[in-house]
Design a protein around this motif. Structure first.
Motif, mmCIF file in Angstrom:
data_model
loop_
_atom_site.group_PDB
_atom_site.id
_atom_site.type_symbol
_atom_site.label_atom_id
_atom_site.label_comp_id
_atom_site.label_asym_id
_atom_site.label_seq_id
_atom_site.Cartn_x
_atom_site.Cartn_y
_atom_site.Cartn_z
ATOM 1 N N ASP A 40 8.784 -4.630 14.572
ATOM 2 C CA ASP A 40 7.796 -5.713 15.068
ATOM 3 C C ASP A 40 6.419 -5.149 13.815
ATOM 4 N N ILE A 41 7.022 -4.394 13.322
ATOM 5 C CA ILE A 41 6.374 -3.459 12.606
ATOM 6 C C ILE A 41 5.987 -3.723 11.668
ATOM 7 N N PRO A 42 4.834 -4.830 11.090
ATOM 8 C CA PRO A 42 4.987 -5.838 9.606
ATOM 9 C C PRO A 42 5.268 -4.556 8.512
ATOM 10 N N ALA A 43 5.662 -5.199 7.152
ATOM 11 C CA ALA A 43 5.868 -5.094 6.068
ATOM 12 C C ALA A 43 4.130 -4.617 5.734
ATOM 13 N N PRO A 44 3.890 -3.329 5.160
ATOM 14 C CA PRO A 44 2.506 -3.164 3.955
ATOM 15 C C PRO A 44 2.561 -4.194 2.843
ATOM 16 N N ALA A 45 1.169 -3.978 2.221
ATOM 17 C CA ALA A 45 0.692 -5.263 1.549
ATOM 18 C C ALA A 45 1.140 -4.571 0.065
ATOM 19 N N PRO A 46 1.590 -5.784 -1.159
ATOM 20 C CA PRO A 46 2.272 -4.695 -2.536
ATOM 21 C C PRO A 46 0.295 -4.083 -2.440
ATOM 22 N N ASN A 106 6.180 0.347 -2.737
ATOM 23 C CA ASN A 106 4.382 0.794 -3.421
ATOM 24 C C ASN A 106 3.830 -0.319 -2.133
ATOM 25 N N LEU A 107 2.858 0.704 -1.821
ATOM 26 C CA LEU A 107 2.333 0.135 -0.475
ATOM 27 C C LEU A 107 0.586 -0.110 -0.821
ATOM 28 N N PHE A 108 -0.075 -0.179 -0.500
ATOM 29 C CA PHE A 108 -1.310 -1.281 -0.703
ATOM 30 C C PHE A 108 -2.312 -0.831 0.858
ATOM 31 N N ILE A 109 -3.044 0.442 0.889
ATOM 32 C CA ILE A 109 -3.600 -0.202 2.242
ATOM 33 C C ILE A 109 -5.300 -0.473 1.989
ATOM 34 N N PRO A 110 -5.541 -1.688 2.556
ATOM 35 C CA PRO A 110 -6.969 -2.516 2.780
ATOM 36 C C PRO A 110 -8.106 -1.232 2.706
ATOM 37 N N GLN A 111 -9.149 -1.964 1.948
ATOM 38 C CA GLN A 111 -10.424 -0.834 2.286
ATOM 39 C C GLN A 111 -11.027 -0.846 3.738
ATOM 40 N N ALA A 112 -10.604 -2.540 4.890
ATOM 41 C CA ALA A 112 -10.400 -2.997 5.992
ATOM 42 C C ALA A 112 -9.646 -1.772 7.379
ATOM 43 N N ASP A 113 -8.459 -1.732 6.307
ATOM 44 C CA ASP A 113 -7.831 -1.230 7.588
ATOM 45 C C ASP A 113 -8.198 -0.056 7.266
ATOM 46 N N LEU A 114 -8.847 0.786 6.695
ATOM 47 C CA LEU A 114 -8.683 2.460 6.973
ATOM 48 C C LEU A 114 -9.713 3.002 7.865
ATOM 49 N N LEU A 140 -1.774 -1.087 10.769
ATOM 50 C CA LEU A 140 -0.740 -2.082 9.714
ATOM 51 C C LEU A 140 -0.343 -3.447 10.509
ATOM 52 N N GLY A 141 -0.636 -4.488 10.805
ATOM 53 C CA GLY A 141 -0.303 -5.517 11.430
ATOM 54 C C GLY A 141 -1.740 -4.969 12.794
ATOM 55 N N THR A 142 -1.409 -4.908 13.696
ATOM 56 C CA THR A 142 -1.766 -4.216 15.181
ATOM 57 C C THR A 142 -1.222 -2.884 15.340
ATOM 58 N N HIS A 143 -0.512 -2.502 14.546
ATOM 59 C CA HIS A 143 0.202 -0.780 15.360
ATOM 60 C C HIS A 143 -1.051 0.050 14.262
ATOM 61 N N GLU A 144 -1.219 1.214 14.611
ATOM 62 C CA GLU A 144 -2.421 2.361 14.214
ATOM 63 C C GLU A 144 -0.777 3.418 13.413
ATOM 64 N N VAL A 145 -1.095 3.323 12.378
ATOM 65 C CA VAL A 145 -0.531 4.460 11.759
ATOM 66 C C VAL A 145 -0.667 5.370 11.222
ATOM 67 N N SER A 146 -0.577 6.286 10.638
ATOM 68 C CA SER A 146 -0.860 7.581 9.988
ATOM 69 C C SER A 146 -0.268 8.194 8.578
ATOM 70 N N THR A 147 -0.349 7.981 7.272
ATOM 71 C CA THR A 147 0.593 7.955 6.362
ATOM 72 C C THR A 147 0.643 10.037 5.521
ATOM 73 N N GLY A 148 1.305 10.318 4.976
ATOM 74 C CA GLY A 148 0.769 11.972 4.990
ATOM 75 C C GLY A 148 1.211 11.787 3.320
ATOM 76 N N PHE A 149 0.761 13.179 2.328
ATOM 77 C CA PHE A 149 0.406 12.662 1.476
ATOM 78 C C PHE A 149 0.255 13.979 0.463
ATOM 79 N N ARG A 150 1.423 14.882 0.042
ATOM 80 C CA ARG A 150 0.639 16.368 -0.839
ATOM 81 C C ARG A 150 0.953 16.678 -2.027
ATOM 82 N N THR A 151 -0.415 16.749 -2.467
ATOM 83 C CA THR A 151 -1.527 16.608 -3.579
ATOM 84 C C THR A 151 -0.110 17.816 -4.264
ATOM 85 N N ARG A 152 0.076 17.803 -5.383
ATOM 86 C CA ARG A 152 1.178 18.636 -6.552
ATOM 87 C C ARG A 152 0.164 19.847 -6.685
ATOM 88 N N ALA A 153 -1.333 19.566 -6.656
ATOM 89 C CA ALA A 153 -1.808 20.511 -7.042
ATOM 90 C C ALA A 153 -2.923 20.860 -6.043
#
Length: 186
Positions: A40-46, A106-114, A140-153
């Protein structure tokens, strides 16, 4: 006295190999069932073409860690390759956040969904020093999700945090600077 243990070693080797095959099959079966439960979780926007062609407000190379449901850092999202850890580049644009992944979509998180952004020490199998992981919560759709990112520097984390925070708060983002050279005094 018979010192030939080849039959015992063969049996031990066979049982060990069989045990490893069983473990791999069970892991595959669990991942498949997780994907089935998360249909039921939709695909994120390209990532839109205009975003790819524009200069980001902030960007950094690093590692896309994973996407999890809500704030549950152990409930990894398996569908749409969101649970696969990859090298990536995170870019913040006025219209949203782009995650450009190697070996994944790749995925895109629109500003309105943040929803919010914070620094944390880890999620779903990747734990680092305190504040070493940038976590973006979004819808993401009707689901709240959290995405993790670790920078190199480590120096790249704060500009990303600030830029995403300005998008979350709805403030007009600052335009990217093209030069850091100051004009000479007259």
């Amino acid at each position: 006295m018979n010192d030939d243990f080849s039959a015992e070693y063969t049996l031990i080797g066979f049982l060990t190999g069989l045990g490893l095959v069983v473990v791999v099959v069970l892991m595959w079966w669990g991942w498949r069932n997780r994907k089935r439960r998360q249909q039921d979780i939709p695909a994120p926007a390209p990532v839109p073409a205009e975003v790819l062609e524009s200069e980001p407000l902030a960007g950094a190379e690093g590692m896309y860690v994973t996407t999890v449901r809500g704030q549950d850092y152990l409930d990894r999202v398996a569908v749409h390759d969101l649970g696969l850890r990859t090298n990536a580049r995170l870019e913040v644009h006025p219209s949203g956040v782009a995650v450009l992944r190697e070996g994944g979509a790749n995925l895109f998180i629109p500003q309105a969904d943040l929803r919010h952004v914070r620094l944390d020490s880890g999620m779903s199998g990747k734990f680092v020093e305190k504040g070493g992981l940038l976590v973006v919560s979004w819808t993401l759709g009707t689901h709240e999700v959290s995405t993790g990112f670790r920078t190199r520097a480590a120096d790249d984390r704060d500009p990303l945090l600030t830029a995403i925070q300005s998008l979350v708060e709805g403030e007009p983002p600052a335009t990217p600077t093209t030069s850091s050279v100051a004009a000479p005094d007259a």
